[in-house]
Structures are given as C-alpha cells and as structure tokens.
Design a protein around this motif. Structure first.
Motif, PDB file in Angstrom:
ATOM      1  N   THR A 157      -0.267  -0.888   5.973  1.00 45.65           N
ATOM      2  CA  THR A 157      -0.983   0.349   6.254  1.00 45.65           C
ATOM      3  C   THR A 157      -0.165   1.521   5.725  1.00 45.65           C
ATOM      4  OG1 THR A 157      -2.002   1.721   7.988  1.00 45.65           O
ATOM      5  CG2 THR A 157       0.078   0.637   8.541  1.00 45.65           C
ATOM      6  N   ASN A 165      -2.325   3.602  12.535  1.00 46.05           N
ATOM      7  CA  ASN A 165      -2.786   2.226  12.306  1.00 46.05           C
ATOM      8  C   ASN A 165      -1.672   1.221  12.529  1.00 46.05           C
ATOM      9  OD1 ASN A 165      -5.275   3.234  11.644  1.00 46.05           O
ATOM     10  ND2 ASN A 165      -5.105   2.844   9.448  1.00 46.05           N
ATOM     11  N   SER A 216      -8.957  -4.901  14.703  1.00 42.28           N
ATOM     12  CA  SER A 216      -7.754  -5.312  13.974  1.00 42.28           C
ATOM     13  C   SER A 216      -6.764  -6.016  14.899  1.00 42.28           C
ATOM     14  CB  SER A 216      -7.092  -4.105  13.298  1.00 42.28           C
ATOM     15  OG  SER A 216      -6.795  -3.096  14.232  1.00 42.28           O
ATOM     16  N   LYS A 270      -0.744   4.518   7.424  1.00 41.35           N
ATOM     17  CA  LYS A 270      -0.930   5.441   8.544  1.00 41.35           C
ATOM     18  C   LYS A 270      -0.147   4.966   9.767  1.00 41.35           C
ATOM     19  CE  LYS A 270      -5.614   6.625   7.023  1.00 41.35           C
ATOM     20  NZ  LYS A 270      -7.050   6.630   7.393  1.00 41.35           N
ATOM     21  N   GLY A 296      -7.935  -5.073   4.935  1.00 45.13           N
ATOM     22  CA  GLY A 296      -8.358  -3.837   5.580  1.00 45.13           C
ATOM     23  C   GLY A 296      -9.745  -3.891   6.176  1.00 45.13           C
ATOM     24  N   SER A 321       0.805  -1.228   0.000  1.00 49.14           N
ATOM     25  CA  SER A 321       0.000   0.000   0.000  1.00 49.14           C
ATOM     26  C   SER A 321       0.836   1.275   0.000  1.00 49.14           C
ATOM     27  CB  SER A 321      -0.934   0.009   1.216  1.00 49.14           C
ATOM     28  OG  SER A 321      -0.198  -0.042   2.424  1.00 49.14           O
ATOM     29  N   ASN A 334      -1.697  -1.884  15.094  1.00 47.26           N
ATOM     30  CA  ASN A 334      -1.420  -3.265  14.695  1.00 47.26           C
ATOM     31  C   ASN A 334      -0.425  -3.949  15.621  1.00 47.26           C
ATOM     32  OD1 ASN A 334      -3.163  -3.065  12.517  1.00 47.26           O
ATOM     33  ND2 ASN A 334      -1.542  -2.674  11.022  1.00 47.26           N
ATOM     34  N   SER A 336      -9.816  -3.605   9.954  1.00 51.82           N
ATOM     35  CA  SER A 336      -9.294  -2.343  10.496  1.00 51.82           C
ATOM     36  C   SER A 336     -10.188  -1.162  10.140  1.00 51.82           C
ATOM     37  CB  SER A 336      -7.871  -2.086   9.983  1.00 51.82           C
ATOM     38  OG  SER A 336      -7.826  -2.142   8.570  1.00 51.82           O
ATOM     39  N   THR A 337     -10.652  -1.126   8.891  1.00 53.66           N
ATOM     40  CA  THR A 337     -11.477  -0.007   8.427  1.00 53.66           C
ATOM     41  C   THR A 337     -12.964  -0.285   8.582  1.00 53.66           C
ATOM     42  OG1 THR A 337      -9.772   0.546   6.817  1.00 53.66           O
ATOM     43  CG2 THR A 337     -11.954   1.488   6.453  1.00 53.66           C
TER      44      THR A 337
END
Length: 344
Positions: free
Chosen positions: A284, A289, A264, A286, A213, A28, A293, A216-217
């Motif tokens: 990720t 994030n 997550s 970010k 994702g 990503s 994790n 997490s999202t």
C-alpha cells in the motif's frame, strides 16, 4: 478493530528465519505520485508497528525501489528488519511479458547491485524472482550458495516456481521461502506448490494477498492507476470478468460486516489462518490502509468461516495475468536438466 500493539512473528523455513506475521510488499512505493519522503514515512510507520518483513526487487521502479528502502533504513533501522529482495527479471511489459536471466555471472552482478542500492552488507532473503527456463536451476542455485557462503545472503528463496524446480533447487541449497500469488481469488498453488513447500518445510510468502488491491479498493481498483501499473491489463478486472468478480467482492464485504472487520482484513485473515508457515506481504502507499491491513491479526475465523470463504472464492472469473505473461507460468514450467548446461 482494536489497535495492534505487538505484531506476532512467524518462523519461515527451517534455517532460522523469523519474520513479522504480516510483511510489507514495497512495489507500489515507487508506482505513486506521492513523494519519496511520504513513502519513507510509511516504511518507518511499518517498522515502528512491528512489521519487519520488507519485500522489494531490483526490477521494481528500475532500481528506484531498492534505493528508496536503502534511504528508509538509514539511522539504525537496518537491524530491525528482515530484508527481502529479488533478481532475475531484466525486463517486463504487458506486450512482451518477462525477460529472465538465471546465469550465475548475472546472479553475482545482480546481488552486488542490490547490496549497493540498499546500502547493506547482506540480504536476509534473496529470491530468484522468476525461473530462467533456459538455465538448469542447479546452476543458478550454485551461485546463490556461493553468496550465502560469502555472507552476502542469509537465506535463499524462489518466486513462482514449480514443484519440480523447488525440489531440485532445495537439493543444492536449502530453500527458506517460496513466494507465490495466493489469495481468495488465486488458489491454483494449493494443488501442488504449497504441499511441496510443506513437505520440505519451506515457508510460504503470498504476494498480492488482497487480489492486487481488489479486496481493499473494490471493483474500481483499476481506475486511475499509474501508467506503468500492470493491473491496467489484468483480465480479472476487465469486462464480463469484472462483473462476475464484483459479485464475489460483495459477498466478501457482507461477511466482513458480520465479522466486524473490513474486506481486506477478512482476506488477509483467511491467509493467516492457513498455517503458521504463511506470511503475506500486502502492499500500500497509504498509512491508513497499512494500519487496516495489520488489523487482520485480530480477526478470528472459525472452520465454518473458512469454509464459507472457500465457497465464495470459487466465484472468481478470468486469468490473474495478461495472456503473454500467463504463457510463461513458472508454477508449471521446469528448467533443463543439469547435464544439458554449457556455460556461455
């Protein structure tokens, strides 16, 4: 969750490779509108936090991903990481699927390209990204064995390989790790692939451990994605499948609240509790994030917790890839016998 000051390490395979218990999937980092410098900062944050297992591929961002990591490793950071990259996919799209090349001449050329872009003398873990079903795996592995003997590669891995392919490859040169999709919503590998890895003492590296994702999202993960992001086309994130999978996410969220962690972290903890031979590589863009994790390290799950999560995982609906890619499922496909090989 408490802040993690020391990331534990795990032994992957039987050849001596040790990596951080949680790695960083870097795909990503070149599928974002964020600047290169921001992504380098994320990589530096990861390394400084003890996450030393970096995973990339020559096909990510059409070489841009390896170039980015090469930039991030300048200034003395190379020796702090276990660098994994891959070769084999020469083209991919939701319409045509994947085009794969396992020819030995291509293997050599691909490795030289990766070394140059990464700015390193050797690759710690070099994966066959996808299996070329037109070339006997013994032929591809023969080239990789040469790269190990030349010191350009330390350890060899496979990604999305069938049990038969794993065994045949391992007979040519020891396989250190098999990378596969494994998460609360992708568990088919538990039937044959993971038992094969454990029989042969091969490490297990789950990619997309957060359901691309999803954990997490949440159910809206497919919204506002980069135009080239494959998740736009994943059946599990479409229509009725998404409605059913939203219920799954709600169940995971409820349990995470009871455990005092995020969804997550719970999903990653479930993988970490599968065994000390498992090192997931969530990705990720970010830093917040990323920090979330690695907090999964401190989440403790009981046998009852694991059983509850196993039941929740049964709710998943839909395929993990578009049909055109699922038709070439490498976890079930095998290569031709060695006796059929005729060099080009």
């Amino acid at each position: 969750m408490e802040e993690i000051n020391l990331m534990p390490r795990r032994k992957i395979g039987s050849q001596g490779l040790q990596v951080s218990a949680i790695g960083l999937g870097c795909l990503s980092l070149t599928q974002t509108s964020k600047s290169q410098q921001q992504m380098i900062q994320l990589l530096h944050t990861a390394i400084d936090s003890g996450v030393t297992f970096l995973d990339t591929s020559d096909v990510y961002g059409s070489h841009a991903n390896e170039l980015l990591i090469g930039q991030a490793l300048k200034g003395g950071r190379r020796d702090k990481v276990q660098l994994a990259t891959k070769f084999g996919i020469t083209a991919m799209s939701p319409e045509t699927g994947l085009i794969v090349n396992g020819d030995p001449l291509y293997v050599m050329k691909a490795c030289e390209g990766s070394l140059k872009r990464l700015g390193v003398d050797y690759i710690d873990l070099y994966y066959i990204h996808r299996i070329d079903t037109t070339v006997p795996i013994e032929i591809t592995m023969g080239a990789l064995k040469e790269l190990v003997e030349e010191g350009k590669v330390k350890y060899v891995g496979l990604s999305e390989a069938s049990p038969e392919t794993i065994r045949r490859a391992h007979a040519v040169h020891p396989i250190t790790a098999v990378q596969l999709e494994w998460s609360l919503w992708t568990r088919d590998v538990e039937e044959q692939v993971i038992p094969t890895c454990r029989e042969l003492d091969i490490g297990i590296v789950p990619f997309s451990p957060l359901g691309r994702g999803f954990f997490s999202t949440g159910p809206n993960v497919a919204e506002n994605l980069h135009v080239n992001d494959l998740r736009r086309h994943i059946p599990r994130l479409q229509g009725e499948n998404l409605k059913q999978n939203t219920l799954l996410f709600e169940r995971v969220t409820e349990m995470a609240k009871r455990k005092g962690c995020t969804p997550s972290q719970l999903a990653l903890a479930w993988l970490l509790h599968q065994g000390d031979d498992v090192s997931p590589i969530p990705g990720t863009t970010k830093i917040e994030n990323f920090k979330d994790n690695i907090g999964a390290i401190s989440v403790k799950l009981t046998q009852e917790d694991m059983g509850e999560l196993d039941k929740i995982a049964l709710m998943v609906k839909g395929e993990r890839f578009p049909d055109v890619i699922m038709q070439s499922n490498w976890n079930h496909a095998n290569t031709p016998p060695l006796s059929s090989w005729k060099p080009k």
